[in-house]
Structure formats: C-alpha cells, structure tokens
Design a protein around this motif. Structure first.
Motif, PDB file in Angstrom:
ATOM      1  N   HIS A  17     -11.282  40.375   2.040  1.00  0.00           N
ATOM      2  CA  HIS A  17     -11.273  41.286   1.288  1.00  0.00           C
ATOM      3  C   HIS A  17     -10.840  42.124   0.244  1.00  0.00           C
ATOM      4  CE1 HIS A  17     -14.822  43.081   4.066  1.00  0.00           C
ATOM      5  NE2 HIS A  17     -14.494  42.448   3.431  1.00  0.00           N
ATOM      6  N   GLY A  18      -9.280  41.517  -0.187  1.00  0.00           N
ATOM      7  CA  GLY A  18      -8.505  40.917  -0.968  1.00  0.00           C
ATOM      8  C   GLY A  18      -7.144  42.066  -0.778  1.00  0.00           C
ATOM      9  N   LYS A  19      -6.217  43.052   0.275  1.00  0.00           N
ATOM     10  CA  LYS A  19      -5.460  43.412   0.216  1.00  0.00           C
ATOM     11  C   LYS A  19      -4.253  42.734  -0.296  1.00  0.00           C
ATOM     12  CE  LYS A  19      -4.199  42.731   4.106  1.00  0.00           C
ATOM     13  NZ  LYS A  19      -5.862  41.943   4.732  1.00  0.00           N
ATOM     14  N   SER A  20      -3.927  41.221  -0.637  1.00  0.00           N
ATOM     15  CA  SER A  20      -2.584  40.871  -1.612  1.00  0.00           C
ATOM     16  C   SER A  20      -2.907  40.622  -2.400  1.00  0.00           C
ATOM     17  CB  SER A  20      -2.584  39.421  -0.761  1.00  0.00           C
ATOM     18  OG  SER A  20      -2.402  39.692   0.639  1.00  0.00           O
ATOM     19  N   THR A  21      -4.188  40.561  -3.112  1.00  0.00           N
ATOM     20  CA  THR A  21      -4.420  40.569  -4.238  1.00  0.00           C
ATOM     21  C   THR A  21      -3.946  42.157  -5.138  1.00  0.00           C
ATOM     22  OG1 THR A  21      -6.096  38.815  -4.181  1.00  0.00           O
ATOM     23  CG2 THR A  21      -5.727  39.818  -6.502  1.00  0.00           C
ATOM     24  N   ILE A  22      -4.704  43.108  -4.743  1.00  0.00           N
ATOM     25  CA  ILE A  22      -4.466  44.687  -5.511  1.00  0.00           C
ATOM     26  C   ILE A  22      -2.570  44.705  -5.405  1.00  0.00           C
ATOM     27  CG2 ILE A  22      -4.869  46.546  -4.268  1.00  0.00           C
ATOM     28  CD1 ILE A  22      -7.504  46.522  -3.766  1.00  0.00           C
ATOM     29  N   ILE A  54      -2.838  33.093   3.833  1.00  0.00           N
ATOM     30  CA  ILE A  54      -3.087  34.049   4.903  1.00  0.00           C
ATOM     31  C   ILE A  54      -1.701  34.891   4.603  1.00  0.00           C
ATOM     32  CG2 ILE A  54      -5.372  34.206   5.703  1.00  0.00           C
ATOM     33  CD1 ILE A  54      -3.128  32.247   7.752  1.00  0.00           C
ATOM     34  N   THR A  55      -1.650  36.512   5.271  1.00  0.00           N
ATOM     35  CA  THR A  55      -1.169  36.957   5.632  1.00  0.00           C
ATOM     36  C   THR A  55      -0.090  37.372   6.777  1.00  0.00           C
ATOM     37  OG1 THR A  55      -1.405  38.324   3.097  1.00  0.00           O
ATOM     38  CG2 THR A  55       0.401  38.642   5.184  1.00  0.00           C
ATOM     39  N   ILE A  56       0.820  36.539   6.056  1.00  0.00           N
ATOM     40  CA  ILE A  56       0.906  36.403   8.778  1.00  0.00           C
ATOM     41  C   ILE A  56       2.234  37.671   9.046  1.00  0.00           C
ATOM     42  CG2 ILE A  56       1.640  35.024  10.510  1.00  0.00           C
ATOM     43  CD1 ILE A  56       1.338  32.779   8.702  1.00  0.00           C
ATOM     44  N   ASN A 133     -13.597  47.534  -3.225  1.00  0.00           N
ATOM     45  CA  ASN A 133     -13.135  46.351  -4.063  1.00  0.00           C
ATOM     46  C   ASN A 133     -14.028  45.017  -4.243  1.00  0.00           C
ATOM     47  OD1 ASN A 133     -10.706  45.119  -5.567  1.00  0.00           O
ATOM     48  ND2 ASN A 133     -10.534  43.842  -3.611  1.00  0.00           N
ATOM     49  N   LYS A 134     -13.601  44.665  -5.260  1.00  0.00           N
ATOM     50  CA  LYS A 134     -14.562  42.938  -6.068  1.00  0.00           C
ATOM     51  C   LYS A 134     -15.880  43.506  -5.760  1.00  0.00           C
ATOM     52  CE  LYS A 134     -13.057  40.045  -2.677  1.00  0.00           C
ATOM     53  NZ  LYS A 134     -13.074  38.663  -1.517  1.00  0.00           N
ATOM     54  N   ILE A 135     -15.400  44.678  -7.455  1.00  0.00           N
ATOM     55  CA  ILE A 135     -16.722  45.811  -7.563  1.00  0.00           C
ATOM     56  C   ILE A 135     -17.364  44.502  -9.014  1.00  0.00           C
ATOM     57  CG2 ILE A 135     -16.910  47.882  -7.464  1.00  0.00           C
ATOM     58  CD1 ILE A 135     -15.898  48.625 -10.198  1.00  0.00           C
ATOM     59  N   ASP A 136     -17.021  43.547  -9.001  1.00  0.00           N
ATOM     60  CA  ASP A 136     -17.265  42.804 -10.506  1.00  0.00           C
ATOM     61  C   ASP A 136     -17.871  41.869  -9.914  1.00  0.00           C
ATOM     62  OD1 ASP A 136     -15.381  39.619  -9.203  1.00  0.00           O
ATOM     63  OD2 ASP A 136     -14.514  41.711  -9.211  1.00  0.00           O
ATOM     64  N   LEU A 137     -18.441  41.779  -8.607  1.00  0.00           N
ATOM     65  CA  LEU A 137     -19.151  40.258  -7.703  1.00  0.00           C
ATOM     66  C   LEU A 137     -20.194  40.851  -8.288  1.00  0.00           C
ATOM     67  CD1 LEU A 137     -17.233  39.366  -5.157  1.00  0.00           C
ATOM     68  CD2 LEU A 137     -17.465  38.102  -6.093  1.00  0.00           C
ATOM     69  N   SER A 164     -11.836  45.781  -8.887  1.00  0.00           N
ATOM     70  CA  SER A 164     -11.692  44.994  -9.189  1.00  0.00           C
ATOM     71  C   SER A 164     -10.295  44.210  -9.340  1.00  0.00           C
ATOM     72  CB  SER A 164     -12.607  44.306 -10.262  1.00  0.00           C
ATOM     73  OG  SER A 164     -11.982  43.218 -10.180  1.00  0.00           O
ATOM     74  N   ALA A 165      -9.282  43.798  -8.254  1.00  0.00           N
ATOM     75  CA  ALA A 165      -8.239  43.302  -8.360  1.00  0.00           C
ATOM     76  C   ALA A 165      -8.239  42.622  -9.044  1.00  0.00           C
ATOM     77  CB  ALA A 165      -7.966  43.263  -6.777  1.00  0.00           C
ATOM     78  N   LYS A 166      -9.302  41.604  -9.121  1.00  0.00           N
ATOM     79  CA  LYS A 166      -9.425  40.140 -10.200  1.00  0.00           C
ATOM     80  C   LYS A 166      -8.857  40.408 -11.954  1.00  0.00           C
ATOM     81  CE  LYS A 166     -12.124  36.808 -10.859  1.00  0.00           C
ATOM     82  NZ  LYS A 166     -13.731  36.193 -10.947  1.00  0.00           N
TER      83      LYS A 166
HETATM   84  P1  GTP Z   1      -5.644  38.102   3.518  1.00  0.00           P
HETATM   85  O1  GTP Z   1      -3.939  38.089   3.539  1.00  0.00           O
HETATM   86  O2  GTP Z   1      -5.434  36.410   4.236  1.00  0.00           O
HETATM   87  O3  GTP Z   1      -5.723  38.731   4.847  1.00  0.00           O
HETATM   88  O4  GTP Z   1      -6.568  38.685   2.836  1.00  0.00           O
HETATM   89  P2  GTP Z   1      -6.784  39.226   1.892  1.00  0.00           P
HETATM   90  O5  GTP Z   1      -7.501  40.711   2.205  1.00  0.00           O
HETATM   91  O6  GTP Z   1      -4.636  39.545   0.605  1.00  0.00           O
HETATM   92  O7  GTP Z   1      -7.352  38.967   0.230  1.00  0.00           O
HETATM   93  P3  GTP Z   1      -6.724  37.879  -0.657  1.00  0.00           P
HETATM   94  O8  GTP Z   1      -6.234  39.117  -1.802  1.00  0.00           O
HETATM   95  O9  GTP Z   1      -5.996  37.198  -0.789  1.00  0.00           O
HETATM   96  O10 GTP Z   1      -7.751  37.408  -1.905  1.00  0.00           O
HETATM   97  C1  GTP Z   1      -9.220  37.200  -0.685  1.00  0.00           C
HETATM   98  C2  GTP Z   1      -9.706  36.247  -1.806  1.00  0.00           C
HETATM   99  O11 GTP Z   1     -10.817  37.427  -2.492  1.00  0.00           O
HETATM  100  C3  GTP Z   1      -8.899  35.719  -3.141  1.00  0.00           C
HETATM  101  O12 GTP Z   1      -9.787  34.881  -2.986  1.00  0.00           O
HETATM  102  C4  GTP Z   1      -8.914  36.506  -4.194  1.00  0.00           C
HETATM  103  O13 GTP Z   1      -9.065  35.413  -5.656  1.00  0.00           O
HETATM  104  C5  GTP Z   1     -10.434  37.321  -4.092  1.00  0.00           C
HETATM  105  N1  GTP Z   1     -10.166  38.092  -4.941  1.00  0.00           N
HETATM  106  C6  GTP Z   1      -9.871  38.953  -4.109  1.00  0.00           C
HETATM  107  N2  GTP Z   1     -10.465  40.832  -4.943  1.00  0.00           N
HETATM  108  C7  GTP Z   1     -11.141  40.197  -5.900  1.00  0.00           C
HETATM  109  C8  GTP Z   1     -12.236  40.925  -7.130  1.00  0.00           C
HETATM  110  O14 GTP Z   1     -11.232  41.794  -7.072  1.00  0.00           O
HETATM  111  N3  GTP Z   1     -12.575  39.871  -7.443  1.00  0.00           N
HETATM  112  C9  GTP Z   1     -13.088  38.842  -7.110  1.00  0.00           C
HETATM  113  N4  GTP Z   1     -14.441  38.403  -7.499  1.00  0.00           N
HETATM  114  N5  GTP Z   1     -12.126  38.531  -6.179  1.00  0.00           N
HETATM  115  C10 GTP Z   1     -11.678  38.643  -5.691  1.00  0.00           C
END
Ligand code: GTP
Length: 598
Positions: A17-22, A54-56, A133-137, A164-166
């Motif tokens: 859902h985007g934790k690491s990207t945030i 993935i985050t371990i 998150n990901k409201i750009d989708l 949108s973490a992106k």
């Molecule tokens: P784990 O660490 O595996 O638990 O996942 P996570 O929740 O940390 O997710 P991560 O940040 O790895 O994002 C998962 C995917 O979603 C990646 O391919 C990101 O590039 C994508 N992503 C994250 N944030 C956004 C966003 O705001 N918009 C879009 N379109 N994609 C996003």
C-alpha cells in the motif's frame, strides 16, 4: 522542553500500500538524506529486501522537521514490514511509539493486514493518523476508502491525509499531522533508566548493537547497565541515533529512540522485549514488552556437504542475533545426516532465512518440507509435541493427535465469496462467520488447520479470486484430527526426511501425487528405483524411476549444438543441490515436492 518536540511513530499498512515509498518521501522532505544519496526505498537496506521489494526487518531513523508552528521537531520513524509472516516485528516496533501512520491504498481500500495492524496499534494505545495513498491512480476512490475505514475500523477518517507517495503530494500535510496529532513521549528524565530493547543486530566489531526506546532516565557511555530479566551487566561503550547512518551521541534521554552498544557478545543475553536499567540505580518495573514471536512452521535444514555442519550452526547463531523469531535445535536424519530443526513464522520467513544463509554465509542447504507442530497424547497418557513428522510415534501408541488451527480472516469482493468458501471447506475449514464491510466487500472468517494454510492455501486463494482476496490469520488453538504419517521409501528404504503428516481422508491422493512427483524430480540412476508411499507397513502408492541412459544427449543427432548445450546445462543445474541418500542422488526439489503436488 526537549521531549515535547519528539514524535515517535511507525508506519503500518497492508503489503504494497506504499509504506516504504511514503518513508522515502518523508526522508527527502526532511533533508535527512540528500537527493544524491536517495535511492528508492532507502530504509530497506538489506540486499534481499531491495531485490524482493519488501520490508523484512524493521528500521528506525531519526529526522528533523521544521514545522509550520516555527519549531523544530525530532521524529523517530520506525518502518515495519507488512507481510503476515512478520507481524511480530510490527508489534515490536509499535511498542516503541506513541503514534502510527496508517497507510491505506486509495484503490484497494482496507485489506486484511490493514485491520491486523490497526488492532496491534490500538492494543498499544497508539494515536492513529490515517493516510489514503496512491490518490494519483485512476482507480483511486478516496471517499469510498474513507467510509470503509470508518465502517471497518471505527476510526474517523473524514480528514484523512490524501497522498500520493509517488508524486510527493500530501507528504507535508502528513508531517504536520504527525506534529499535531501524535502525542510527545512522557518519560521522566529524573527517574531511574528504563529502556526497552526492540531490535538487535550483531556487528562483528562492536558486538551486539541494540535498538532501544528510552522510557525514563538517561543513558550514556560509561554507564553500567543491567538486563532486567537475567541480571547481566555491561558497560555502555556507545549510544547514538540512526540518521539513517549511525551518528554517536553523548547520551540518550527519555523519549529517544536510538542504538546502544556495550561489548555484548551474545544476543541471547539481551532478548528483544527486555528492559535495560542502570545497575546501581535500577528501576523497579520493567517495560511491558510485547508478545514474543512463536514459530508456526518447522523445517529441517541440512548442509549439502556434511562437513559444513559447524558453519551452518554458526550462521544460524548469527542470524538469530537479528532475528529473534528464528528458532533452531540440532536434529539428526538417517537420510540427511546432521542438521537443525528450525522454526519460522511462515513460509516467506523460511524462504528469507534460507536465502540469507546461502548468500551471506555461502552455504548450500537442503531443506525438508515444512511441518507444523502436532500435539500427541500417547496410550500411557504421556504428551509429546512433534515438529518433525519423522518423530511421530507409532500409530498404535497414540491415543489422540491434535493439530494447530488458525482463525483466518479473508477479505474479498462479494463475487468471490463462493470460491473462497469452497476453498476453505476443501481445506478442512470450519465456517465461523461472515461480515459485510460495505456493499461490495465481505470479511469471511474460517477456522482452518494451520498445515493447510502453510501448504498452498494462499496461492490458491489468490488464483481463485483473481488476486482480490487478502488473508490474515492467527493461531486459535489445537483441535483433535484424524491424522496419519506417510512414509516415503526409495529403493525399499524409508527416507525419514520425506515423511509427512496428512489427514486420513487425503492420504491416498497425496501418497499417489507425491510418488508421481518424486518420479519426475529425482533423476534417473544407474538402476531402477521403486518409489513407495506407505502408512506403517501398508504401501498406499508406488511409482518407478527407470534406470538411466548414460548420456542424455547421445540420442540427439550431432548437428544441433544449441539443443545439446541446453540439455547439458539442464543436467548441470539439476546436479547443483543433490544430496546423497543411500545409493541415490536426491535433489532439493524432492524434499519440497509435498508442497507442490497441486
Ligand atoms: P512492503 O514494504 O513490501 O510491505 O510494501 P510497502 O507498503 O512498503 O509498499 P511500497 O512502498 O514498496 O509500494 C508498493 C508499490 O506501490 C511500489 O511499486 C510503489 O512504487 C507503488 N506506490 C507507492 N506509492 C504510490 C503512489 O502514491 N502512487 C502510485 N501510483 N504508486 C505508488
């Protein structure tokens, strides 16, 4: 005052859902790492994590934020893994925080681990800041997700941060909300030191590096600290914070999250969850800690070369230093020699450990098929726990066998409720209840034997629901079951490492499937090899591995070089992980075939 400007928080979410990207965006926006140093998902520092995306392991980092109120704040961000196997790590990090940022995907909505993580956060009395998150989708539907969060979690989500973490949208708002919504720690500087260990890593130069959260008091180099559970004492050599590189400090004080070293040589003496205090001025009450990890699946781990046994033990000890959830004890197999029975949180965890042993310690391993632990009551009333199928007592000695069950919560769109129930039923599940989350989605709850979940439940669930279902489960107890042990005989000899336990109703079918599977994965030998499955002395299935022809390519006409090369390559790859079992060469695959019978 110093503490009022500290915010300790975790980010929790369902996987992907985007934790690491945030977290990445937060690090950028607070200039914790320069643009040049920035690489995607910087907190996932382990090579394996980055490859798999993935985050371990959880990671903590200190960052500074200049807020709109004009003040500078110190944030301690603790990243957490999202996979169900690693929820233990989530609970550890949450215990070090006052707040949690809950990330929910604007297109996917609330998923099984969203709920599971929220419950963990609520158990720890954390303030929750929801982020959509990901409201750009294009498929994003934040309003629906807001309602879903309110309906399923009971959390006011109308003013959830839309992000949108992106693109970075909403991240600054999120930082402000962390300042305003998450409480500052309330530690007492004057009180005796009380610090909770929430992670540990072994470093060959410095010894064990502990991640600590200071609840009360102050700790600095030179202090004599005491581990409360066992009374061991150490002199602190260094304290500091991760930013994200280690930066040493002259002290850590109440409210801080940082690291500490003290020439600690074995991590067994400093369990995660334990409390540190000062030897000459101890606190009276340890921190509550959190629920300890409990392995769910067990597998035998053997070096391909017997001579590497000591190396394997050393490597396991090393890994255990930063993976409190890993358990192991020596075991012997007639077929495989000396090895270890290891306990894991789940199959992903098992995979990760295997891969780390191979990469970081250069070991070649044979792993046996994972098993859960069974509770048996013998005719004489004795009780015995069996984590290795080979150790199952003789059926005539057993009065009752119980197996672990899990309560599985499966979230799925309406349309797939049928297939989910069919699958759960087929996997010996007992229906518990079904809740509508909203007009389109249902939470289906079953009690299912853990062994069925371990085998291939998740993969089947995904394929039966076109990937839409999410699963969370927790152990709910042991139930009596009509289970039998199936032995596998190769060339007339029982290979103990291939034994497995199965419900009597499935014995025939699984016996047949595995003898066929083994026939296809064990290479031909110079002699014919019968493969048999038996319950006790009764053979229930058999197949035969034909004797082998000297050169697999001999039959091919000389001209086709590439084809010939391909075949030789294939033969070589097949050789890689062979273990001599009696007179046979048995590949790693064979030991896992019970998992992949379909
Ligand atoms: P784990 O660490 O595996 O638990 O996942 P996570 O929740 O940390 O997710 P991560 O940040 O790895 O994002 C998962 C995917 O979603 C990646 O391919 C990101 O590039 C994508 N992503 C994250 N944030 C956004 C966003 O705001 N918009 C879009 N379109 N994609 C996003």
């Amino acid at each position: 005052d110093y503490q009022s400007r500290i915010r300790n928080f975790s980010i929790v979410a369902h996987i992907d859902h985007g934790k690491s990207t945030i977290a990445d965006r937060i690090l950028e926006l607070t200039d914790t790492v320069s643009k040049r140093e920035m690489h995607a998902q910087i907190l996932d520092s382990m090579e394996l994590e980055r490859e798999r995306g993935i985050t371990i392991k959880l990671n903590s980092v200190e960052l500074k934020y200049h807020a709109k109120d004009g003040k500078d704040y110190i944030f301690h961000l603790i990243d957490t893994p999202g996979h169900v196997d690693f929820s233990y790590e989530v609970s550890r990090s949450l215990a070090a925080c006052e707040g949690a940022v809950l990330v929910v995907d604007a297109a996917q909505g609330v998923e099984a681990q969203t709920l599971a993580n929220v419950y963990l956060a609520l158990d720890n009395d954390l303030e929750i800041v929801p982020v959509i998150n990901k409201i750009d989708l294009p498929a994003a539907d934040p309003d629906r997700v807001k309602d879903e969060i309110e309906d399923t979690i009971g959390l006011d989500a109308q003013d959830a941060v839309l992000a949108s973490a992106k693109s970075g949208l909403g991240i600054e708002e999120l930082l402000e909300r962390i300042v305003t919504d998450i409480p500052a720690p309330q530690g007492d500087f004057e009180a005796p030191l009380k610090a909770m260990i929430f992670d540990s890593v072994y470093d060959s130069y410095r010894g064990v590096v502990l991640s600590v959260r200071i609840d009360d008091g102050i700790v600095k180099p030179g202090d004599m600290i005491e581990v409360m559970s066992n009374g061991k004492k150490y002199e602190v050599t260094e304290v500091g914070v991760l930013s994200p590189k280690a930066v040493s400090r002259d002290r850590l004080v109440a409210g801080d999250v940082g690291y500490l070293t003290a020439n600690i040589k074995t991590v067994r003496d400093t369990h995660v969850g334990d409390t540190l205090t000062l030897a000459n001025n101890p606190t009276t009450k340890p921190t509550p800690g959190y629920r300890p990890a409990k392995p769910m699946v067990y597998s035998g781990m053997y070096p391909v070369e017997n001579a590497k046994y000591d190396d394997l033990r050393e490597a396991l000890e090393r890994l255990q230093l930063n993976d409190a959830a890993l358990e192991f004890e020596p075991e012997t197999s007639q077929a495989l020699g000396f090895g270890f029975r290891c306990g894991f949180l789940g199959l992903l965890h098992m995979d990760v450990i295997q891969e780390r042993l191979e990469r970081e310690f250069d070991l070649e391993l044979i792993m046996t098929a994972p098993s859960v632990d069974y509770h048996t009551t013998l005719q004489n009333g004795d009780e015995k726990t069996v984590a290795n199928p080979a150790d199952m007592p003789d059926p005539s000695d057993i009065r009752e066998i119980q197996e672990p069950y899990v309560k599985a919560e499966i979230m799925v769109p309406n349309d797939y409720v049928g297939p989910v129930m069919e699958l759960s039923q087929r996997k010996r599940g007992n229906f518990v209840t079904m809740d509508y989350l909203d007009a389109n989605r249902v939470n289906v709850i079953y009690e299912i034997p853990l062994s069925e979940i371990v085998f291939d439940f998740f993969d089947e669930l995904k394929s039966n629901t076109r990937g839409y279902a999410s699963l969370d489960y927790e152990l709910c107890g042991y139930r009596p079951s009509d289970l039998v042990k199936i032995d596998i005989l190769l060339a007339g000899e029982v290979v103990d490492a291939l034994s497995f336990i199965v419900h009597r109703d499935f014995a025939q079918a699984r016996g047949r499937a595995i003898t066929e599977k083994l026939k296809s994965v064990i290479p031909r030998q110079q002699f014919e090899v019968p493969v048999q499955a038996s319950i006790g002395n009764k053979v229930i299935a058999r197949s035969t591995i034909k004797a082998y022809r000297k050169d697999v390519t001999a039959k091919l006409y000389g001209g086709d070089v590439t084809r010939r090369m391909k075949l030789l390559e294939k033969q070589k790859a097949g050789k890689k992980r062979m273990k001599a079992v009696g007179k046979l060469d048995v590949p790693q695959e064979a030991f896992m075939s019970v998992l992949k019978m379909g």
